[in-house]
Design a protein around this motif. Structure first.
Motif, short mmCIF file in Angstrom:
data_model
loop_
_atom_site.label_atom_id
_atom_site.label_comp_id
_atom_site.label_asym_id
_atom_site.label_seq_id
_atom_site.Cartn_x
_atom_site.Cartn_y
_atom_site.Cartn_z
N SER A 78 -14.22 107.49 97.06
CA SER A 78 -13.64 106.85 98.24
C SER A 78 -12.67 105.76 97.80
O SER A 78 -12.74 105.24 96.68
N ALA A 79 -11.78 105.41 98.74
CA ALA A 79 -10.83 104.33 98.48
C ALA A 79 -11.59 103.02 98.25
O ALA A 79 -11.21 102.22 97.39
N ASP A 80 -12.68 102.82 99.01
CA ASP A 80 -13.47 101.60 98.85
C ASP A 80 -14.04 101.50 97.44
O ASP A 80 -14.10 100.41 96.86
N GLY A 81 -14.47 102.63 96.90
CA GLY A 81 -15.03 102.64 95.55
C GLY A 81 -14.00 102.16 94.54
O GLY A 81 -14.30 101.34 93.66
N LEU A 82 -12.77 102.64 94.69
CA LEU A 82 -11.70 102.23 93.77
C LEU A 82 -11.37 100.75 93.97
O LEU A 82 -11.20 100.00 93.00
N ALA A 83 -11.34 100.32 95.25
CA ALA A 83 -11.03 98.91 95.54
C ALA A 83 -12.08 98.00 94.91
O ALA A 83 -11.77 96.95 94.36
N GLU A 84 -13.33 98.43 94.99
CA GLU A 84 -14.43 97.64 94.41
C GLU A 84 -14.27 97.54 92.90
O GLU A 84 -14.41 96.48 92.31
#
Ligand SMILES: [Zn+2]
Length: 296
Positions: free
Chosen positions: A241-247
């Motif tokens: 997910s995009a959130d995973g990369l952002a994290e």
């Protein structure tokens, strides 16, 4: 030149920081070195090139040019400037100036590029070079305008100009060398390789290389950060997910690459950021940070 987000398959497995193979022209396109030249020039043109840069002994009188002397005004002035700029390096006083002037004269006498004759200069003018002489900045049109009637600088004027910091570039060298070969009636191009400086390993190799196009990595549902400073390589794991990369991007453990998570999220939404961006508000910040904080 920076960072970008790519959508790749979740199981995409290409080593980090290694340029994606599809971006690199394959080894099979490497050609053999030409046995008869180093840069595509004919033997005479190569000889002139070496004389131009003083890679072999050059005698100014062969072009009818007067050798520079320590008391030539342009040489003397430059020597005085060098001494004044770096007294710690050169020392000071008349002795230091005289020594520096001699060094400069010897240096500028060692290459053809500071000793052109009028035919060489005319070749440059015909090719639209020497704009310092032929053009003037116009305050009216805000651009360089050709002087009318056309300026015709002498060889002596051009040679003195060549002592300045900028002087001739490689294009000028090429133009003068080619014109000289033409006047002598000799080829300027290596006959063996036709100027390529390499030879095909097999017929059609060059055409194949020209037809080659790079292929992108496969597309998929995963999110991955890539650097684009080289031809392009992945620099993060693949996230679902995009959130995973952002994290991952905002993980303080990652040191200097740390950006706030909302900044990373905005960057991912944009998909791309330059390496560094300067602005009056932020100064120099990482492009990711810039991309994530600016308002659209
Ligand atoms: Zn060749």
């Amino acid at each position: 030149m920076g960072r970008e987000v790519r959508r790749v398959p979740i199981d995409f497995d290409w080593p980090l920081n290694k340029v994606w193979q599809g971006f690199l022209s394959p080894d099979r396109f490497d050609e053999d070195k030409c046995p008869d030249c180093t840069s595509g020039y004919s033997p005479r043109a190569q000889n002139l090139y070496d004389l131009w840069y003083g890679k072999i002994p050059f005698d100014p009188t062969t072009t009818g040019s007067k050798p520079w002397q320590p008391d030539t005004p342009a040489i003397r002035a430059r020597a005085e400037r060098n001494i004044a700029d770096a007294p710690d390096f050169y020392g000071s006083g008349e002795h230091a100036i005289a020594r520096e002037a001699q060094r400069l004269a010897d240096h500028f006498n060692s290459g053809w590029l500071h000793h052109l004759n009028q035919e060489d200069v005319n070749a440059l003018l015909d090719a639209g070079r020497l704009r310092d002489f032929t053009h003037r900045w116009s305050e009216e049109t805000r651009k360089l305008e050709k002087i009318d009637p056309p300026a015709k600088p002498s060889a002596a004027e051009v040679n003195e100009w060549s002592l300045s910091g900028l002087g001739h570039d490689g294009i000028n060298a090429h133009i003068v060398i080619r014109a000289r070969c033409a006047r002598e009636g000799v080829d300027d191009t290596c006959a063996t390789c036709d100027g390529h400086s390499t030879l095909e390993k097999y017929e059609g190799q060059r055409a194949e290389a020209e037809a080659w196009e790079q292929t992108d990595p496969p597309k998929g549902d995963g999110w991955q950060l890539w650097e684009t400073v080289s031809e392009g390589s992945p620099v993060s794991p693949v996230f679902a997910s995009a959130d995973g990369l952002a994290e991952w991007m905002s993980d303080p453990e990652r040191g200097d690459r740390w950006v706030p998570q909302e900044v990373a999220a905005k960057f991912i939404a944009d998909g791309w950021a330059p390496s560094f961006v300067g602005s009056s508000q932020t100064g120099l910040v990482s492009g990711v940070e810039w991309s994530g904080t600016r308002e659209d």
